[in-house]
Design a protein around this motif. Structure first.
Motif, PDB file in Angstrom:
ATOM      1  N   SER A 440      68.980  82.142  31.754  1.00 52.07           N
ATOM      2  CA  SER A 440      68.237  83.342  32.550  1.00 52.07           C
ATOM      3  C   SER A 440      67.510  83.742  31.387  1.00 52.07           C
ATOM      4  O   SER A 440      68.153  84.233  30.283  1.00 52.07           O
ATOM      5  CB  SER A 440      69.278  84.245  33.039  1.00 52.07           C
ATOM      6  N   PRO A 441      66.062  84.294  31.446  1.00 53.08           N
ATOM      7  CA  PRO A 441      65.353  84.922  30.474  1.00 53.08           C
ATOM      8  C   PRO A 441      65.925  86.474  30.289  1.00 53.08           C
ATOM      9  O   PRO A 441      65.579  86.966  29.224  1.00 53.08           O
ATOM     10  CB  PRO A 441      64.099  85.000  31.103  1.00 53.08           C
ATOM     11  N   TYR A 442      66.728  87.008  31.063  1.00 48.63           N
ATOM     12  CA  TYR A 442      67.279  88.262  30.978  1.00 48.63           C
ATOM     13  C   TYR A 442      68.370  88.210  29.873  1.00 48.63           C
ATOM     14  O   TYR A 442      68.504  89.196  29.173  1.00 48.63           O
ATOM     15  CB  TYR A 442      68.212  88.508  32.073  1.00 48.63           C
ATOM     16  N   SER A 544      58.987  82.082  36.343  1.00 42.26           N
ATOM     17  CA  SER A 544      60.321  82.923  36.135  1.00 42.26           C
ATOM     18  C   SER A 544      60.092  84.342  35.432  1.00 42.26           C
ATOM     19  O   SER A 544      60.628  85.314  36.096  1.00 42.26           O
ATOM     20  CB  SER A 544      61.361  81.834  35.495  1.00 42.26           C
ATOM     21  N   LEU A 545      59.146  84.080  34.572  1.00 40.68           N
ATOM     22  CA  LEU A 545      58.858  85.635  33.789  1.00 40.68           C
ATOM     23  C   LEU A 545      58.076  86.629  34.815  1.00 40.68           C
ATOM     24  O   LEU A 545      58.658  87.726  34.807  1.00 40.68           O
ATOM     25  CB  LEU A 545      58.015  85.444  32.453  1.00 40.68           C
ATOM     26  N   ILE A 546      57.283  86.068  35.584  1.00 39.45           N
ATOM     27  CA  ILE A 546      56.535  86.826  36.535  1.00 39.45           C
ATOM     28  C   ILE A 546      57.555  87.378  37.498  1.00 39.45           C
ATOM     29  O   ILE A 546      57.218  88.797  38.080  1.00 39.45           O
ATOM     30  CB  ILE A 546      55.264  85.945  37.074  1.00 39.45           C
ATOM     31  N   LEU A 547      58.481  86.519  38.028  1.00 35.70           N
ATOM     32  CA  LEU A 547      59.253  87.099  39.062  1.00 35.70           C
ATOM     33  C   LEU A 547      60.289  88.071  38.559  1.00 35.70           C
ATOM     34  O   LEU A 547      60.649  89.003  39.269  1.00 35.70           O
ATOM     35  CB  LEU A 547      59.925  85.827  39.675  1.00 35.70           C
ATOM     36  N   MET A 548      60.430  88.262  37.286  1.00 33.47           N
ATOM     37  CA  MET A 548      61.160  89.513  36.593  1.00 33.47           C
ATOM     38  C   MET A 548      60.606  90.680  36.841  1.00 33.47           C
ATOM     39  O   MET A 548      61.463  91.610  36.794  1.00 33.47           O
ATOM     40  CB  MET A 548      61.430  89.094  35.204  1.00 33.47           C
ATOM     41  N   GLY A 549      59.206  90.620  36.962  1.00 35.25           N
ATOM     42  CA  GLY A 549      58.616  91.906  37.081  1.00 35.25           C
ATOM     43  C   GLY A 549      58.444  92.491  35.840  1.00 35.25           C
ATOM     44  O   GLY A 549      58.885  92.147  34.731  1.00 35.25           O
TER      45      GLY A 549
END
Length: 599
Positions: A440-442, A544-549
């Protein structure tokens, strides 16, 4: 004879003239007609290429993007910031746990997920219903806030926050063992007695009395709970009415020295599902180690051998920059994943060992890529083919820019095909997926570095499995198609540890995707295949980054989409026509390599 060729070539566009040909000439005519048909299909014209790309984009959006943005999807909706999670955790520590004045600036926030539960719900098509009914109090994805040395007794305090709603859903304040260690102990013969001794001499009634304030803090009423008497270790409540399939909502307490040390809120997972995941993981590990790791290592050894054997045709200076670039990205990505390692419970000597092992593996892979670039280039040059243009070759700048532009078309086509494959796999072998906190990018120090991994994959994998792997395997099997299939399957086996089940799903999917990468390579060369691979991965990672907001993540996601085009344009600007060495006779023998794909 030349006149006859042009006559037949013209008639190929007018098949009704075939009746005027003799038997021999008719056979030649048919062969030429078939050749033209094959060329029209295999060598895609720009209009056909971009039409297929548009179709691929539509399929990708419908099958993959829209479901992720649906209100019922766990990926939809914005998450709270990590700063908000820290503040919520600090307030809970002060107001509920009685630990005040915690220094918030040193708090570590990691993404954690109950992948076993998420996977079960996904497999049984219960995820949407679960999110509607229970996700607020029992989220499958959370932020874990860790405070180091919050008081004189604790080494660490972990508080879990619902990353969508922002409410506290659990904590771990164990002085001696954390929840992970206790769960592991319960699997051992003497583990229960050790945990029981740690609890102290407290009765079941006293445990319920101690747990009451925390039950209220999480928003539950005593009337909602029923005591689970299956074990006298800790305290477990079943939440009435919180059932779905074979799972049920539970609150689990652990105790140390007569006090509550931790609280977990989670849905139980059927043992049969857990056993299935364990067996699939063992299979994936074997496929990765024996199928991917061992065979890739053998390819690396062969790359060294053929780098030396083809030295008159290749340069050892080539590949240095790309190999070092790969090494840099890999090392940076490893260090960027430090929160993920910590989320896995690694620390101290174990973390150091993991990092050292990863660095050694990275160096070996970088060396393998370097020799694959040198050896692969040499093997093609021996055959008279130039599959990897150098900066001084005629048309290099234009070739790179066109490869980047066409790479977007190929990537969209591949994403469309991938979407169709997902549908077919879902209908046939019932493929499903779950979450993975290690990917996960988080769980990255700098999420904006995440898309650089697309370049690492495109550069390295196309070098090993296409530029070198195809000519190397063709020397053994004597068939371009079989060589493409073998190298593609080796590459596909390296993706079995992704959280997609059954584990054969990804090898099946990537066998088709890899064969298309092989086609792009044979048709257009290494640079084109590399750009197509990079853009394919960049779209998925950028999304996936865009969906993180968040404005920053959305901006970086868009930049990720555009970066390959920028790179292609910059290279073209620094290598315009006229700056190359005098042109040598053009060598298009790699087209012959494509023609032999049907051998």
């Amino acid at each position: 004879m030349l006149r006859f060729y042009f006559a037949v070539h013209f008639r190929a566009r007018k098949p009704w003239v075939m009746s005027g040909l003799s038997g021999k000439h008719r056979r030649i005519y048919v062969m030429l007609l078939l050749k033209n048909i094959i060329k029209g299909v295999v060598f895609l014209k720009p209009k056909v290429l971009w039409s297929l790309a548009l179709l691929g984009l539509v399929l990708f959006v419908i099958v993959q993007v829209l479901p992720m943005t649906s209100s019922e999807s766990p990926d939809s909706g914005s998450s709270i910031s990590k700063e908000q999670a820290v503040q919520t955790a600090a307030d809970f520590a002060a107001n509920t746990l009685g630990i005040s004045n915690i220094p918030k600036e040193n708090a570590a926030v990691t993404y954690t997920t109950q992948s076993d539960l998420y996977g079960y719900l996904s497999k049984e098509n219960l995820l949407a219903e679960y999110n509607r009914k229970y996700a607020k109090q029992f989220p499958t994805e959370r932020f874990r806030v860790q405070f180091k040395h919050p008081d004189s007794h604790l080494d660490a305090l972990n508080i879990e926050i619902n990353m969508k709603e922002g409410n506290v859903v659990g904590f771990d304040a164990g002085e001696l063992w954390n929840i992970r260690v206790k769960d592991d102990l319960l699997k051992k013969d003497d583990g229960s007695s050790k945990i029981k001794d740690l609890e102290g001499s407290i009765t079941a009634d006293e445990k319920e009395e101690l747990a009451a304030p925390y039950v209220k803090a999480l928003g539950f009423n005593p009337d909602q709970l029923s005591l689970d008497t299956s074990s006298d270790i800790g305290l477990t409540y079943n939440v009435k009415g919180y059932t779905l399939g074979d799972t049920k909502g539970q609150l689990k307490f652990h105790f140390e020295y007569g006090e509550v040390s931790s609280l977990e809120s989670r849905f139980s997972v059927p043992q049969a599902h857990t056993d299935y995941i364990n067996s699939q993981t063992r299979l994936a590990t074997w496929l990765t180690m024996a199928g991917y790791g061992l065979l890739t290592f053998i390819l690396g050894i062969l790359a060294i051998v053929y780098s030396a054997r083809t030295r008159p045709y290749a340069s050892f200076k080539r590949g240095i920059f790309l190999s070092l670039f790969y090494l840099f990205i890999n090392v940076a990505s490893t260090l960027n994943m430090m929160p993920a390692f910590e989320a896995e419970g690694l620390s101290g000597g174990a973390l150091t060992f993991a990092l050292v092992f990863q660095m050694i593996t990275t160096l070996v892979m970088a060396a393998s890529i370097y020799f694959s670039l040198v050896g692969g280039d040499g093997l093609w040059k021996v055959k008279g083919s130039n599959m990897w243009l150098r900066s001084r070759d005629p048309g290099y700048g234009s070739h790179v820019l066109q490869s980047a532009i066409n790479g977007y078309a190929w990537a969209l086509i591949l994403l469309g095909i991938q979407s169709v494959i997902y549908i077919v796999l879902g209908l046939t072998i019932h493929t499903w997926s779950t979450t993975d906190e290690t990917q996960s990018p988080y769980n990255m120090v700098y999420p904006w570095l995440f898309p650089l991994m697309a370049w690492m994959a495109g550069i390295g994998e196309e070098a090993v499995y296409r530029l070198f792997g195809i000519p190397m395997l063709k020397k053994i099997v004597r068939s371009t198609f079989v060589a493409c299939l073998i190298t593609t399957f080796i590459w596909a086996l390296g993706h079995t540890l992704y959280p997609i089940y059954p584990v054969i799903s990804r090898p099946i999917e990537l066998t088709f995707i890899g064969l298309l990468f092989s086609y792009i390579f044979l048709r257009h060369g290494y640079i084109a295949a590399m750009f197509a691979h990079v853009i394919f991965d960049s779209i998925l990672m950028g999304l996936s980054l865009i969906l993180m907001g968040g404005a920053l993540n959305i901006t970086i996601g868009i930049v990720t989409f555009a970066l390959p085009a920028v790179v292609g344009y910059v290279i073209q600007r620094f290598n315009p026509p006229g700056r190359e060495r005098p042109a040598s006779p053009r060598n298009d023998n790699y087209v012959e390599g494509l023609a032999s794909i049907t051998d």
